[in-house]
Scaffold this motif. Structure first.
Motif, PDB file in Angstrom:
ATOM      1  N   TYR A 157      42.011  39.264  64.738  1.00  0.00           N
ATOM      2  CA  TYR A 157      42.968  39.891  65.647  1.00  0.00           C
ATOM      3  C   TYR A 157      42.357  41.111  66.341  1.00  0.00           C
ATOM      4  O   TYR A 157      42.609  41.348  67.533  1.00  0.00           O
ATOM      5  CB  TYR A 157      44.227  40.307  64.886  1.00  0.00           C
ATOM      6  N   MET A 158      41.551  41.874  65.626  1.00  0.00           N
ATOM      7  CA  MET A 158      40.931  43.046  66.236  1.00  0.00           C
ATOM      8  C   MET A 158      39.923  42.634  67.311  1.00  0.00           C
ATOM      9  O   MET A 158      39.855  43.243  68.387  1.00  0.00           O
ATOM     10  CB  MET A 158      40.230  43.870  65.153  1.00  0.00           C
ATOM     11  N   ILE A 159      39.140  41.599  67.034  1.00  0.00           N
ATOM     12  CA  ILE A 159      38.167  41.127  68.028  1.00  0.00           C
ATOM     13  C   ILE A 159      38.882  40.611  69.274  1.00  0.00           C
ATOM     14  O   ILE A 159      38.510  40.939  70.411  1.00  0.00           O
ATOM     15  CB  ILE A 159      37.280  40.030  67.418  1.00  0.00           C
ATOM     16  N   ALA A 160      39.933  39.809  69.063  1.00  0.00           N
ATOM     17  CA  ALA A 160      40.673  39.265  70.198  1.00  0.00           C
ATOM     18  C   ALA A 160      41.313  40.370  71.033  1.00  0.00           C
ATOM     19  O   ALA A 160      41.260  40.350  72.271  1.00  0.00           O
ATOM     20  CB  ALA A 160      41.742  38.290  69.704  1.00  0.00           C
ATOM     21  N   SER A 161      41.913  41.353  70.368  1.00  0.00           N
ATOM     22  CA  SER A 161      42.553  42.450  71.114  1.00  0.00           C
ATOM     23  C   SER A 161      41.518  43.286  71.854  1.00  0.00           C
ATOM     24  O   SER A 161      41.769  43.752  72.974  1.00  0.00           O
ATOM     25  CB  SER A 161      43.361  43.333  70.157  1.00  0.00           C
ATOM     26  N   GLY A 162      40.330  43.466  71.268  1.00  0.00           N
ATOM     27  CA  GLY A 162      39.275  44.207  71.960  1.00  0.00           C
ATOM     28  C   GLY A 162      38.816  43.513  73.234  1.00  0.00           C
ATOM     29  O   GLY A 162      38.624  44.153  74.272  1.00  0.00           O
ATOM     30  N   VAL A 163      38.669  42.193  73.179  1.00  0.00           N
ATOM     31  CA  VAL A 163      38.265  41.436  74.367  1.00  0.00           C
ATOM     32  C   VAL A 163      39.338  41.535  75.453  1.00  0.00           C
ATOM     33  O   VAL A 163      39.038  41.733  76.640  1.00  0.00           O
ATOM     34  CB  VAL A 163      37.989  39.969  74.000  1.00  0.00           C
ATOM     35  N   ILE A 164      40.600  41.417  75.056  1.00  0.00           N
ATOM     36  CA  ILE A 164      41.685  41.487  76.028  1.00  0.00           C
ATOM     37  C   ILE A 164      41.769  42.885  76.644  1.00  0.00           C
ATOM     38  O   ILE A 164      42.049  43.040  77.842  1.00  0.00           O
ATOM     39  CB  ILE A 164      43.013  41.089  75.361  1.00  0.00           C
ATOM     40  N   CYS A 165      41.498  43.910  75.862  1.00  0.00           N
ATOM     41  CA  CYS A 165      41.493  45.274  76.402  1.00  0.00           C
ATOM     42  C   CYS A 165      40.416  45.433  77.477  1.00  0.00           C
ATOM     43  O   CYS A 165      40.648  46.080  78.506  1.00  0.00           O
ATOM     44  CB  CYS A 165      41.270  46.276  75.273  1.00  0.00           C
ATOM     45  N   LEU A 166      39.247  44.859  77.253  1.00  0.00           N
ATOM     46  CA  LEU A 166      38.190  44.926  78.260  1.00  0.00           C
ATOM     47  C   LEU A 166      38.607  44.214  79.548  1.00  0.00           C
ATOM     48  O   LEU A 166      38.344  44.707  80.651  1.00  0.00           O
ATOM     49  CB  LEU A 166      36.911  44.309  77.699  1.00  0.00           C
ATOM     50  N   ILE A 167      39.254  43.063  79.404  1.00  0.00           N
ATOM     51  CA  ILE A 167      39.722  42.334  80.590  1.00  0.00           C
ATOM     52  C   ILE A 167      40.790  43.147  81.320  1.00  0.00           C
ATOM     53  O   ILE A 167      40.819  43.205  82.556  1.00  0.00           O
ATOM     54  CB  ILE A 167      40.259  40.958  80.173  1.00  0.00           C
ATOM     55  N   TYR A 168      41.657  43.796  80.574  1.00  0.00           N
ATOM     56  CA  TYR A 168      42.712  44.635  81.158  1.00  0.00           C
ATOM     57  C   TYR A 168      42.098  45.728  82.031  1.00  0.00           C
ATOM     58  O   TYR A 168      42.522  45.946  83.178  1.00  0.00           O
ATOM     59  CB  TYR A 168      43.542  45.242  80.024  1.00  0.00           C
ATOM     60  N   VAL A 169      41.094  46.417  81.481  1.00  0.00           N
ATOM     61  CA  VAL A 169      40.451  47.500  82.228  1.00  0.00           C
ATOM     62  C   VAL A 169      39.768  46.956  83.487  1.00  0.00           C
ATOM     63  O   VAL A 169      39.880  47.537  84.572  1.00  0.00           O
ATOM     64  CB  VAL A 169      39.429  48.230  81.333  1.00  0.00           C
ATOM     65  N   LEU A 170      39.083  45.824  83.359  1.00  0.00           N
ATOM     66  CA  LEU A 170      38.406  45.227  84.510  1.00  0.00           C
ATOM     67  C   LEU A 170      39.397  44.875  85.614  1.00  0.00           C
ATOM     68  O   LEU A 170      39.160  45.163  86.802  1.00  0.00           O
ATOM     69  CB  LEU A 170      37.652  43.975  84.067  1.00  0.00           C
TER      70      LEU A 170
END
Length: 441
Positions: A157-170
């Motif tokens: 869950y932490m890895i998935a949320s980290g990837v989604i956070c990067l996409i959000y910022v982009l």
């Protein structure tokens, strides 16, 4: 999920590559809310090292994330009114926006579902299973997943949320540097009024009130379907290892269906598109709960549900600019209230989401839902069938009943377009005359 999408490129006057050094207030809210929203989203999936107070932790960061999302989503969605004054271009912009929004949802579903799906914690046998002698089958199910611990699930869950956070910022960066408001649309042309006066004026507009009610009921119906369909597939239908793929099929189907609905609404009208899109999904909702568990039937229902979800995504937001235009026609001296129209729309989206979550949670709790259970009581299966079939159908029918009295049809929409064009031409002529008079002086 990623809600930051780059705006559509309409023309050279609507979208530019860079914004000015002093960005407008909506862009400031988008810029300031993004890092805090990313942080709060990440902390939602973080398990704190203490036991007492975890409920407060998750409640606080979830509410904070939703508040920051509202700060982002209201100016973002309202940009549709400010990047073009043409109805066709705004409809096209809405279609592009919702297509990319659903694509973002597909991306998030794929990332979260596939990463977390590889680290699913094993299910647990219920006490009644053990008493009934069913613990052997449950243990057999668990033994295949015994290598997966809760720590593995937390890390996933932490890895998935980290990837989604990067996409959000982009996505937020692309939106900030890629979309600019039209200068002409940002100029206020009426006397300022207080916030509460604006609310009374906006909420007193009949077509808007009816559209909001239609949007509320239909959105609530589709949210109940979306929010419980994964649990229905894994618990009631027994597709525990396939529900991520089923959700992915729903969102991919919705993505592919949005261009079709855009063509349909331009060909047959928006009200007709709402009726057809909502009614088309109902036979499949009935089919999935009446037919015995079958993976092929479930995928067929998922495809049909995606088509209905696409109409629910696109059509309400496509109809909102028409209501704003109607308001401008009826109140030509009162301008600058677009943000109020969109903010209440976003509010009712959040409200429908909260009601859906509350109804689902309370219903399953009363039915005796067993968290991570290998099996569930019959009452839970019945409740899930109601939440994914009966309740959405009733709510959608209520929304369509209200839509029948919605007054803005295609003739009305075209008439408003002509009146607004006449108003703009009149203002342009007045400004030209004023400029010529000033030059003569």
């Amino acid at each position: 999920m990623c809600h930051a999408r780059a705006g559509p490129r309409l023309s050279s006057t609507d979208v530019v590559v860079f914004v000015p050094f002093l960005p407008p207030a909506p862009m400031c809210r988008i810029l300031l809310s993004t890092p805090l929203a990313v942080l709060s989203y990440f902390l939602i999936w973080y398990v704190p090292p203490f036991e007492n107070g975890k409920v407060i932790w998750y409640l606080f960061f979830y509410c904070l994330f939703q508040s920051l999302q509202t700060c982002f989503h209201v100016p973002y969605s309202a940009l549709t009114m400010f990047i073009s004054s043409e109805q066709k271009e705004r409809d096209s912009a809405t279609a592009y926006r919702m297509t990319v929004e659903v694509l973002g949802t597909v991306l998030g579903t794929a990332i979260q579902g596939q990463i977390v799906g590889m680290a699913n914690a094993p299910c647990l046998p219920r006490p009644s299973d053990i008493i009934a002698g069913l613990n052997n089958s449950a243990a057999g199910f668990n033994s295949s997943d015994s290598v997966i611990s809760l720590d593995h699930t937390k890390a996933a869950y932490m890895i998935a949320s980290g990837v989604i956070c990067l996409i959000y910022v982009l996505c937020a960066v692309v939106l900030f540097f890629g979309v600019r408001e039209q200068k002409d649309s940002c100029r206020p042309r009426s006397e300022p009024m207080s916030f509460f006066q604006g609310i009374r004026l906006v909420m007193g507009h009949g077509p808007y009130a009816k559209l909001v009610m239609v949007f509320l009921f239909t959105s609530l119906g589709f949210m109940l379907l979306e929010g419980n369909f994964a649990l229905f597939c894994s618990s009631t239908l027994g597709f525990r290892n396939d529900f991520q793929n089923i959700l992915l099929v729903i969102m991919l189907s919705a993505t592919l269906a949005i261009p079709f609905w855009q063509w349909f609404l331009t060909r047959f009208g928006k009200k007709t598109a709402v009726y057809v899109g909502s009614l088309a999904v109902m036979p499949f909702l009935i089919l999935v709960v009446c037919v015995k568990s079958n993976l092929i039937v479930t995928y067929i229902v998922s495809l049909a549900a995606g088509v209905g979800v696409a109409s629910a995504f696109l059509l309400p937001w496509s109809m909102l600019p028409d209501v704003v235009d109607d308001f401008k026609v009826q109140n030509p001296t009162s301008t600058g209230h677009e943000a109020l129209f969109y903010s209440f729309y976003v509010f009712f989206t959040k409200f429908a989401s909260g009601v859906s979550l509350g109804v689902s949670t309370l219903s399953l709790d009363f039915a005796g839902y067993f968290t991570r259970g290998c099996t569930q009581p019959d009452e839970v299966h019945l409740t899930l069938k109601m939440l994914v079939s009966a309740a959405p159908i009733v709510l959608i029918f209520i929304g369509l009943g209200i839509l029948y009295s919605y007054p803005i049809d295609e003739d009305k929409r075209q008439g408003n377009r002509k009146l607004l064009q006449e108003q703009m031409d009149s203002e342009t002529d007045s400004e030209t005359d004023s400029a010529e008079l000033a030059n003569m002086v």
